[in-house]
Design a protein around this motif. Structure first.
Motif, short mmCIF file in Angstrom:
data_model
loop_
_atom_site.label_atom_id
_atom_site.label_comp_id
_atom_site.label_asym_id
_atom_site.label_seq_id
_atom_site.Cartn_x
_atom_site.Cartn_y
_atom_site.Cartn_z
N LYS A 111 0.85 -1.19 0.00
CA LYS A 111 0.00 0.00 0.00
C LYS A 111 0.88 1.24 0.00
O LYS A 111 2.06 1.17 0.34
CB LYS A 111 -0.91 0.05 1.24
CG LYS A 111 -1.81 -1.16 1.41
CD LYS A 111 -2.64 -1.02 2.68
CE LYS A 111 -3.49 -2.26 2.94
NZ LYS A 111 -2.64 -3.42 3.26
N GLY A 112 0.29 2.37 -0.35
CA GLY A 112 1.01 3.62 -0.27
C GLY A 112 1.53 4.11 -1.62
O GLY A 112 1.15 3.62 -2.68
N MET A 113 2.44 5.09 -1.54
CA MET A 113 2.92 5.76 -2.73
C MET A 113 3.62 4.81 -3.70
O MET A 113 3.34 4.81 -4.90
CB MET A 113 3.89 6.88 -2.31
CG MET A 113 4.60 7.57 -3.49
SD MET A 113 3.52 8.63 -4.47
CE MET A 113 3.72 10.17 -3.57
N GLY A 114 4.54 3.95 -3.20
CA GLY A 114 5.28 3.07 -4.08
C GLY A 114 4.39 2.16 -4.90
O GLY A 114 4.44 2.17 -6.14
N PRO A 115 3.54 1.33 -4.26
CA PRO A 115 2.65 0.46 -5.03
C PRO A 115 1.71 1.23 -5.95
O PRO A 115 1.39 0.75 -7.04
CB PRO A 115 1.87 -0.28 -3.93
CG PRO A 115 2.82 -0.32 -2.78
CD PRO A 115 3.53 1.00 -2.82
N SER A 116 1.27 2.42 -5.53
CA SER A 116 0.37 3.18 -6.40
C SER A 116 1.07 3.64 -7.67
O SER A 116 0.47 3.67 -8.74
CB SER A 116 -0.21 4.38 -5.64
OG SER A 116 0.78 5.37 -5.41
N ILE A 117 2.34 4.00 -7.57
CA ILE A 117 3.10 4.39 -8.76
C ILE A 117 3.28 3.18 -9.67
O ILE A 117 3.16 3.28 -10.90
CB ILE A 117 4.45 4.99 -8.35
CG1 ILE A 117 4.23 6.34 -7.65
CG2 ILE A 117 5.35 5.18 -9.57
CD1 ILE A 117 5.48 6.95 -7.08
N VAL A 118 3.58 2.02 -9.07
CA VAL A 118 3.69 0.80 -9.87
C VAL A 118 2.36 0.49 -10.55
O VAL A 118 2.31 0.14 -11.73
CB VAL A 118 4.14 -0.39 -8.99
CG1 VAL A 118 4.09 -1.70 -9.78
CG2 VAL A 118 5.55 -0.15 -8.46
N ALA A 119 1.25 0.64 -9.81
CA ALA A 119 -0.06 0.39 -10.39
C ALA A 119 -0.32 1.31 -11.58
O ALA A 119 -0.85 0.88 -12.61
CB ALA A 119 -1.15 0.59 -9.32
N SER A 120 0.06 2.58 -11.44
CA SER A 120 -0.12 3.53 -12.54
C SER A 120 0.69 3.11 -13.76
O SER A 120 0.22 3.19 -14.90
CB SER A 120 0.29 4.93 -12.07
OG SER A 120 0.09 5.87 -13.09
N ALA A 121 1.91 2.62 -13.53
CA ALA A 121 2.77 2.18 -14.63
C ALA A 121 2.19 0.94 -15.30
O ALA A 121 2.21 0.82 -16.54
CB ALA A 121 4.18 1.91 -14.12
N VAL A 122 1.66 0.00 -14.50
CA VAL A 122 1.07 -1.22 -15.07
C VAL A 122 -0.15 -0.87 -15.91
O VAL A 122 -0.35 -1.38 -17.02
CB VAL A 122 0.69 -2.20 -13.95
CG1 VAL A 122 -0.16 -3.35 -14.49
CG2 VAL A 122 1.95 -2.75 -13.30
N ARG A 123 -0.99 0.03 -15.39
CA ARG A 123 -2.17 0.43 -16.14
C ARG A 123 -1.78 1.04 -17.49
O ARG A 123 -2.37 0.72 -18.53
CB ARG A 123 -2.98 1.44 -15.33
CG ARG A 123 -4.24 1.95 -16.01
CD ARG A 123 -4.95 2.96 -15.11
NE ARG A 123 -6.21 3.40 -15.67
CZ ARG A 123 -6.35 4.41 -16.52
NH1 ARG A 123 -5.27 5.06 -16.95
NH2 ARG A 123 -7.55 4.75 -16.97
N ALA A 124 -0.77 1.92 -17.46
CA ALA A 124 -0.32 2.55 -18.71
C ALA A 124 0.26 1.52 -19.67
O ALA A 124 0.01 1.57 -20.88
CB ALA A 124 0.71 3.63 -18.39
#
Length: 384
Positions: free
Chosen positions: A217-230
């Motif tokens: 959870k938090g900033m790191g996983p959310s950035i990874v999630a954004s990259a995966v979505r893109a």
């Protein structure tokens, strides 16, 4: 063109996005504590903004702003970030100051600079009195500690604003209208930002649907999630398996040493036939409720993304017939119901219920349970 120190400082103030925002209880707590510890009538958390000093939090000053000119807080920044005046009426520089000679008739002032994340001085935490006072070294250290506390809270608020931007990119702006189908989706973050995401958009054949969950959870996983979505959205005409395998390779190359894994269900619904083609990368949280009364849980042996095992992910298909309900969730659902204990909970939540109602029911359940994991849910009903 090179910016002046003042221009850089003002940019830092603006980038915090705090000016003219409502009171913040986290910062108000520090203000109240400062008043109690130092027994002063006036306390302020002040940002220096062009021609004014604006107070994010204040006690005893009667309002949120005052002119910057002649202010003690501005002088604090010009003096290098710390200023203590024990009796302003006896100070050669400040005795004629309008805040001393006039309202509020200051005599004592002590302030420390507040810094933006990149180091620029953006304001002060200050304590004031209408009577002279002496501040010993222990008290000066305490005021500095309180200043650092306020500084941390302001940086956190700025970070939350950045997180909100990331969070916005992880959720569809709207649910696409798909003729012959009813689609609903929603998410609840356990914290300030989720590591889950869902993505829904029209494709040539009908609907591309993705639900993914980044470990943590938090900033790191959310950035990874954004990259995966893109990554999954890039070159939308790619076959599903190719998109997933290329994303898997990208994660391994870029963050493989961080042991951050991503489970994902990436699919495309052919609305003309009702066939849902999908790749399940270790997700295994999809279901179909058939009009026959049967319940199917979709299970595959696909591995999560980012594990570096060089296993190719394969496509599979399921058929949705009129009246069938497809459900895909993140693993936050596991904290709310026991999937291994039987099928009753899935039936209770989703059977004979409108998709939007079912999604809201799950989110309400997560809210009531104060779920400690993010919950994402997507429901698709084949209507014809």
């Amino acid at each position: 063109m090179l910016l002046s120190d003042e221009e850089r400082r003002q940019q830092a103030v603006d980038s915090l996005h705090i000016l003219d925002t409502p009171p913040d209880e986290r910062i108000d707590r520090v203000t109240r504590l400062a008043q109690e510890l130092f027994q002063v009538p006036m306390v302020s958390v002040t940002l220096i903004d062009r021609e004014r000093q604006w107070r994010k939090s204040e006690i005893g000053l009667g309002g949120p702003e005052a002119p910057r000119k002649d202010s003690f807080c501005d002088a604090t920044l010009r003096r290098g970030g710390s200023l203590v005046i024990e009796d302003a009426s006896q100070d050669s520089e400040f005795s004629t100051n309008p805040f001393v000679a006039g309202d509020p008739h200051l005599r004592f002032y002590a302030g420390n600079a507040l810094h933006a994340p990149c180091g620029e001085q953006v304001g002060t935490l200050c304590i004031m009195d209408t009577a002279p006072r002496v501040l010993d070294q222990r008290q000066r250290g305490l005021l500095q500690d309180l200043s650092l506390w306020v500084q941390t809270e302001m940086a956190r608020q700025s970070e939350l604003d950045d997180l909100a931007v990331i969070q916005r990119t992880l959720r569809p702006r709207s649910i696409p209208h798909i003729p012959g189908y009813t689609v609903a989706a929603g998410a609840r973050s356990a914290g300030d930002i989720a590591g889950d995401f869902h993505d829904l958009h029209r494709s040539d054949r009908g609907l591309r649907l993705t639900v993914a969950d980044v470990m943590g959870k938090g900033m790191g996983p959310s950035i990874v999630a954004s990259a995966v979505r893109a990554a999954l959205r890039t070159a939308p005409d790619r076959p599903l398996s190719r998109a997933v395998n290329e994303t898997d390779k990208l994660l391994e190359e870029e963050i493989g040493d961080l042991n951050i894994f991503v489970t994902a269900f990436h699919s495309e619904l052919d609305i003309s036939t009702g066939q849902l083609t999908f790749v399940d990368a270790g997700h295994n949280l999809s279901f179909v409720l058939r009009t026959t009364g049967d319940q199917e849980r979709i299970r595959t042996d696909g591995l999560p993304l980012g594990m570096g095992l060089e296993t190719a992910h394969q496509e599979a298909q399921i058929q949705l017939n009129p009246g069938d309900l497809f459900i895909c969730s993140s693993d936050g659902l596991l904290d709310l119901i026991d999937l291994e204990a039987g099928e009753d909970e899935i039936e209770r939540l989703f059977r004979d219920t409108e998709p939007e109602t079912a999604v809201q029911r799950v989110l309400n359940l997560a809210e009531a349970a104060k779920a400690t994991d993010d919950v994402t849910i997507v429901v698709v009903r084949c209507d014809s």
